[in-house]
Design an enzyme around this catalytic site. Structure first.
Site, mmCIF file in Angstrom:
data_model
loop_
_atom_site.group_PDB
_atom_site.id
_atom_site.type_symbol
_atom_site.label_atom_id
_atom_site.label_comp_id
_atom_site.label_asym_id
_atom_site.label_seq_id
_atom_site.Cartn_x
_atom_site.Cartn_y
_atom_site.Cartn_z
ATOM 1 N N CYS A 97 51.745 23.770 3.973
ATOM 2 C CA CYS A 97 51.656 24.533 5.217
ATOM 3 C C CYS A 97 52.884 25.418 5.392
ATOM 4 C CB CYS A 97 51.503 23.591 6.403
ATOM 5 S SG CYS A 97 51.352 24.428 8.006
ATOM 6 N N CYS A 193 49.244 17.475 10.618
ATOM 7 C CA CYS A 193 48.986 18.284 11.809
ATOM 8 C C CYS A 193 47.520 18.327 12.202
ATOM 9 C CB CYS A 193 49.529 19.694 11.612
ATOM 10 S SG CYS A 193 48.949 20.518 10.103
#
Length: 355
Positions: A97, A193
């Site tokens: 990410c 996340c």
């Protein structure tokens, strides 16, 4: 210094204080909230975080807006996450990410919008060594996030600012309280996340059908139970195996020590020693700055919270080998092994296998 800085605002206290510190230095700051995951589940919803971004930006008096990177996240991060689990590995999507979204898609967006630099709330630092930008650990060793930035390159680092790198988390909280930021007491986010607080196994079951198979002992090969699917288990796991009370040579605790993907077999042992390996091989080893020697000493860690471990890295025909001074517990393929020279993060790669 940049004429315009774009700050990634997550809705948390760290990025909020990062934005404040930059503005306090008289720098023009714009806040951007990255929407990376399309999910209506309230445990993983972006709505409340974006509301916090709006409240923080209003208090600080900075412009802000939201940018949608859902497609980029699906293609560059989540697709890789699914491939790794399908192959029996245990991936860490937060590292990707950073390299593919926050310091790639977001950085490109910021530059195209007229900014020269981006800033985030990561606990890390940079330093210039001539024409090279080094990635350093954050001052707060308990919060240092250089591990998650190990795949960044020179172009990305040269454009990045980490205002919290020289602060302790307690100092960041104190600044937020002094400013009466609405997120001053907000709990830190944990875990992956896009999963949030949900049950991890239940999340995976949405994407992979259960494929039960035998649980066998490492030593005798005796079947002592049945697993729900190899991808639901990780090395070192000892809870949720459903084999409590089985007799063995140890004290009653069983550990996951291996996976045989060709036979769909989960291997367990009551000997914790079976979890330890003296070395590992890496795939895709990335060096942040410069070309490495074919053999060098350094420190390494195979998981985020682990203390640095003394190691030697050697380039072999089979790939890069990391040999440790002390055997390492639960070397998980798919996770990242990150290399350090003191405070400097040298880079990292994906663990292929224990050796």
């Amino acid at each position: 210094m940049s004429s315009q800085i774009t700050v990634g605002l997550s809705g948390g206290v760290d990025s909020a204080v990062a934005a404040y510190l930059l503005k306090a230095r008289g720098l023009p700051v714009t806040g951007v909230f990255m929407k990376n995951w399309d999910d209506a589940d309230p445990l993983c919803s972006a709505e409340s975080d974006y509301a916090d971004v709006a409240a923080v930006s209003a208090l600080l008096g900075i412009p802000y807006y939201s940018v949608n990177f859902e497609r980029e996240y699906q293609e560059r991060v989540f697709a890789s996450f699914l491939r790794d689990y399908r192959a029996g590995r245990t991936p860490n999507p937060d590292v990707l990410c950073n390299s593919e979204i926050k310091f790639a898609a977001f950085l490109d967006f910021a530059l195209d919008s007229g900014s020269d630099q981006i800033a985030t709330g990561h606990y890390a630092r940079t330093a210039s060594d001539g024409s090279t930008t080094l990635l350093l650990k954050g001052k707060d060793q308990s919060k240092d996030q250089s591990y998650f930035l190990c795949l960044l390159n020179q172009q990305q680092l040269s454009r990045a600012l980490f205002p919290l790198g020289g602060l302790l988390k307690s100092e960041v909280r104190a600044i937020a309280r002094e400013l009466a930021l609405p997120v001053a007491a907000k709990k830190d986010s944990t875990g992956i996340c896009f999963i949030g607080e949900r049950n991890f196994k239940a999340f995976l079951m949405q994407y992979f059908p259960q494929r039960p198979g035998p649980i066998r002992t490492l030593e005798e090969g005796t079947q002592i139970g049945q697993h729900d699917g190899l991808l639901y288990y990780t090395l070192g796991q000892r809870r949720g195996l459903g084999i409590g009370g089985q007799t063995g040579a140890g004290d009653g605790r069983w550990f996951v020590v291996g996976k045989e993907t060709d036979t769909n077999t989960l291997l367990v042992s009551q000997s914790e020693e079976a979890l330890y390996a003296p070395a590992l091989y890496l795939d895709g080893l990335h060096f942040i700055a410069g070309d490495p020697q074919e053999s060098f000493d350094c420190h390494a860690k195979i998981r985020y919270r682990q203390p640095d471990q003394r190691a030697q890295v050697t380039k072999e025909t089979a790939g890069w080998r990391v040999s440790f001074a002390e055997p390492q517990r639960a070397v998980c393929p798919g996770q990242y092994c990150v290399l350090y020279d003191g405070e400097v993060c040298l880079g990292g790669g994906t663990i292929r296998e224990a050796a």
